[in-house]
Design an enzyme around this catalytic site. Structure first.
Site, PDB file in Angstrom:
ATOM      1  N   VAL A   1       0.497   6.503   1.003  1.00  0.00           N
ATOM      2  CA  VAL A   1       0.289   5.502  -0.053  1.00  0.00           C
ATOM      3  C   VAL A   1      -0.048   4.167   0.614  1.00  0.00           C
ATOM      4  O   VAL A   1       0.746   3.651   1.400  1.00  0.00           O
ATOM      5  CB  VAL A   1       1.540   5.356  -0.941  1.00  0.00           C
ATOM      6  CG1 VAL A   1       1.302   4.290  -2.009  1.00  0.00           C
ATOM      7  CG2 VAL A   1       1.901   6.691  -1.579  1.00  0.00           C
ATOM      8  N   GLU A   2      -1.230   3.667   0.295  1.00  0.00           N
ATOM      9  CA  GLU A   2      -1.650   2.358   0.806  1.00  0.00           C
ATOM     10  C   GLU A   2      -1.311   1.306  -0.257  1.00  0.00           C
ATOM     11  O   GLU A   2      -1.963   1.201  -1.296  1.00  0.00           O
ATOM     12  CB  GLU A   2      -3.151   2.367   1.108  1.00  0.00           C
ATOM     13  CG  GLU A   2      -3.565   3.347   2.198  1.00  0.00           C
ATOM     14  CD  GLU A   2      -3.280   2.847   3.599  1.00  0.00           C
ATOM     15  OE1 GLU A   2      -2.847   1.676   3.729  1.00  0.00           O
ATOM     16  OE2 GLU A   2      -3.487   3.602   4.560  1.00  0.00           O
TER      17      GLU A   2
END
Length: 561
Positions: free
Chosen positions: A340-341
């Site tokens: 997850v960015e």
């Protein structure tokens, strides 16, 4: 933990007592341990979160959550901290969180790379990619530009240097911005741009960029298609050569109850799934479809689009990344894993239709103007610093300015932090609640006469995912089947059956069609049954157990009557 703040970033000496205080205040829900040491000897803290009154963590399905494997990406530690706060404050009142912690477990590692984070958060910061161990060489480097905060204001900006052969010029419509010089353009005021820093052994002519002494990238060091330095910079001398990575790999491979893994990074505002190195065509069909369903739910809950690393997040269109955590967790552990960015400055500025990695190479001027307006209106001008003069010790009179990337880009500004990290708890809880869950369907005892009894135990998987989690896990024989056990007291004998019997995997509901087919028939592949014949006096109590590495353990006792 009412004194924990989510509008600031914590250094290691502040974060450590906060994590321990969670375990002290909520001992029924949290245990803390060190799963290893960083290169500089700092503990890598791991929090086990479950209702221990309903069983040990090892006997429950688990979800792995971590953050801050990259040095400057510190918001992921706050994601983990906020998630902890959500779990302990909502347990007992929030139905899904209560059910989740009663039946399942989270393993949360807020700061995988404490050494690198300390440099990033220092009063005079230093930005490196990952760990602080010298690599690939340990000799002192003494030539070229060294990125650092040269004016002591706690920021690392850009240096704007007048240069007739420079590639940049002042934007005609917005003098704070620089735009590219046209290919055949001459006769104007042009600039060369460099990261803020000092020049070692500068000869007055050549400006070289000094290679960082700390050249590791911990997210290239996992044993998934690992490649040597010449092919994959930062990968380390061999897979899991770095203590931070080795600690994670040892924990995950020794905890067979883990059913999924999510690692938090920054930035782009996306949920990324494997593969990094190959097309979706090479996925087992059910795994790809399930990944897409989990991603659709994640997008709905977080507002972040779910994308493929290979198809939509490649830094080089002709190359790919290997040795990453999520590839390893899926390919070699058979887990649904995600990177997850966190955070998207572009989206904050109203730029919604853009290519995540391509944008850095090419985007319209209008995007920069939108970002500048966002800086002026939402960040009070703190994100983009107007150019100001500075007398550089080697370059003379230059200007400093541009984006304060650590403040506005790499991480959410502190005042935006809580709103951004509040996106994730709901999806993380949902992601664990879809795990397989072993429960007792039926127990029975039938008298056959002459002190003989037929004992039956039937279990079923009440989770959405199958007990094996992925087809990849089946393909690589990573998961054992469901095991039934019977334990008899002294004086009882087992006449038919085995004390321990393995019966295979239990399906879930994940692979059903979106609507009933014309000839839909749902088999009972989610159930398993074992029967024994026991000789014992009436009133004897026998112990029954069923266990599965990923679906948990159930126990019961039966009185023979």
């Amino acid at each position: 933990m009412s004194d924990v703040r989510f509008d600031k970033y914590y250094r290691y000496e502040e974060l450590t007592p906060i994590l321990h205080s969670y375990a002290q205040e909520f001992p029924q829900l949290i245990k803390i341990e060190s799963i290893g040491k960083s290169y500089e000897g700092r503990d890598i803290w791991l929090l086990t979160v479950t209702n221990f009154a309903t069983g040990t963590d090892a006997e429950k399905p688990a979800l792995w959550v971590d953050g801050n494997i990259h040095a400057t990406e510190i918001a992921p530690s706050s994601v983990c901290l906020y998630f902890l706060q959500t779990l302990v404050t909502a347990y007992g009142t929030h139905p899904d969180i209560t059910r989740c912690l009663d039946s399942r477990v989270f393993y949360i590692c807020p700061r995988v790379n404490p050494d690198g984070a300390e440099l990033a958060l220092g009063e005079k910061p230093k930005f490196i990619r990952s760990a602080t161990r010298p690599y690939p060489h340990d000799e002192e480097l003494n030539e070229g530009l060294v990125m650092e905060d040269i004016d002591g204001d706690g920021r690392i900006l850009l240096m704007r240097i007048p240069d007739d052969n420079g590639a940049w010029k002042v934007c005609p419509s917005e003098p704070r911005l620089l735009v590219r010089r046209e290919p055949t353009e001459t006769g104007g005021q042009y600039y060369r741009l460099l990261s803020e820093g000092r020049l070692e052994n500068y000869d007055g002519v050549e400006i070289k960029i000094q290679r960082p002494k700390e050249g590791l990238d911990l997210n290239r060091n996992f044993p998934a298609l690992w490649r040597q330095e010449v092919e994959q910079p930062g990968a380390g001398p061999y897979p899991t050569s770095e203590s931070e990575v080795r600690s994670l790999v040892q924990f995950l491979t020794s905890h067979h109850n883990i059913t999924g893994a999510i690692t938090f990074h920054t930035y782009s505002g996306v949920l990324i799934r494997p593969y990094t190195d190959r097309s979706d065509d090479e996925f087992p069909v059910n795994d790809l479809r399930t990944y897409q369903k989990i991603g659709d739910k994640g997008a709905e809950m977080t507002g972040y689009p779910a994308i493929s690393a290979f198809h939509e997040f490649r830094y080089d269109p002709k190359d790919f990344i290997t040795g990453t955590f999520d590839d390893w967790a899926y390919e070699y552990q058979g887990l649904f894993s995600w990177t997850v960015e966190v955070w998207s400055p572009q989206r904050q500025a109203g730029i919604t239709d853009y290519k995540y990695t391509d944008w850095q190479r090419e985007h319209p001027l209008e995007d920069d103007l939108k970002l500048l307006r966002w800086n002026d209106e939402q960040l009070a001008g703190k994100g983009y610093v107007d150019w100001y003069p500075f007398d550089h010790p080697q370059l003379g009179k230059i200007e400093l300015g541009g984006w304060d990337t650590m403040y506005a880009w790499t991480n959410p500004p502190p005042e935006f932090l809580e709103k951004e990290i509040a996106r994730f708890p709901e999806w993380l809880v949902w992601h664990l609640l879809i795990s397989p869950r072993l429960e007792i369907y039926e127990t029975s005892c039938q008298s056959l006469g002459d002190n003989l009894y037929r004992v039956r135990l039937v279990v079923h998987n009440t989770g959405w995912l199958p007990s094996y989690i992925t087809q990849k896990a089946v393909e690589k024989k990573l998961v054992r089947g469901c095991i039934f056990e019977i334990e008899l007291p002294t004086g009882a004998t087992l006449e038919i059956g085995k004390p321990q019997e393995e019966v295979g995997q239990l399906e879930g509901r994940a692979y059903k069609p979106s609507a009933p087919a014309r000839r839909q028939s749902d088999s009972t592949s989610d159930r398993a049954k074992v029967e024994w014949v026991v000789r014992a006096p009436s009133g004897t109590i026998v112990q029954l157990l069923a266990r599965h590495q990923r679906a948990g353990v159930v126990r019961t006792e039966l009185t023979l009557i």
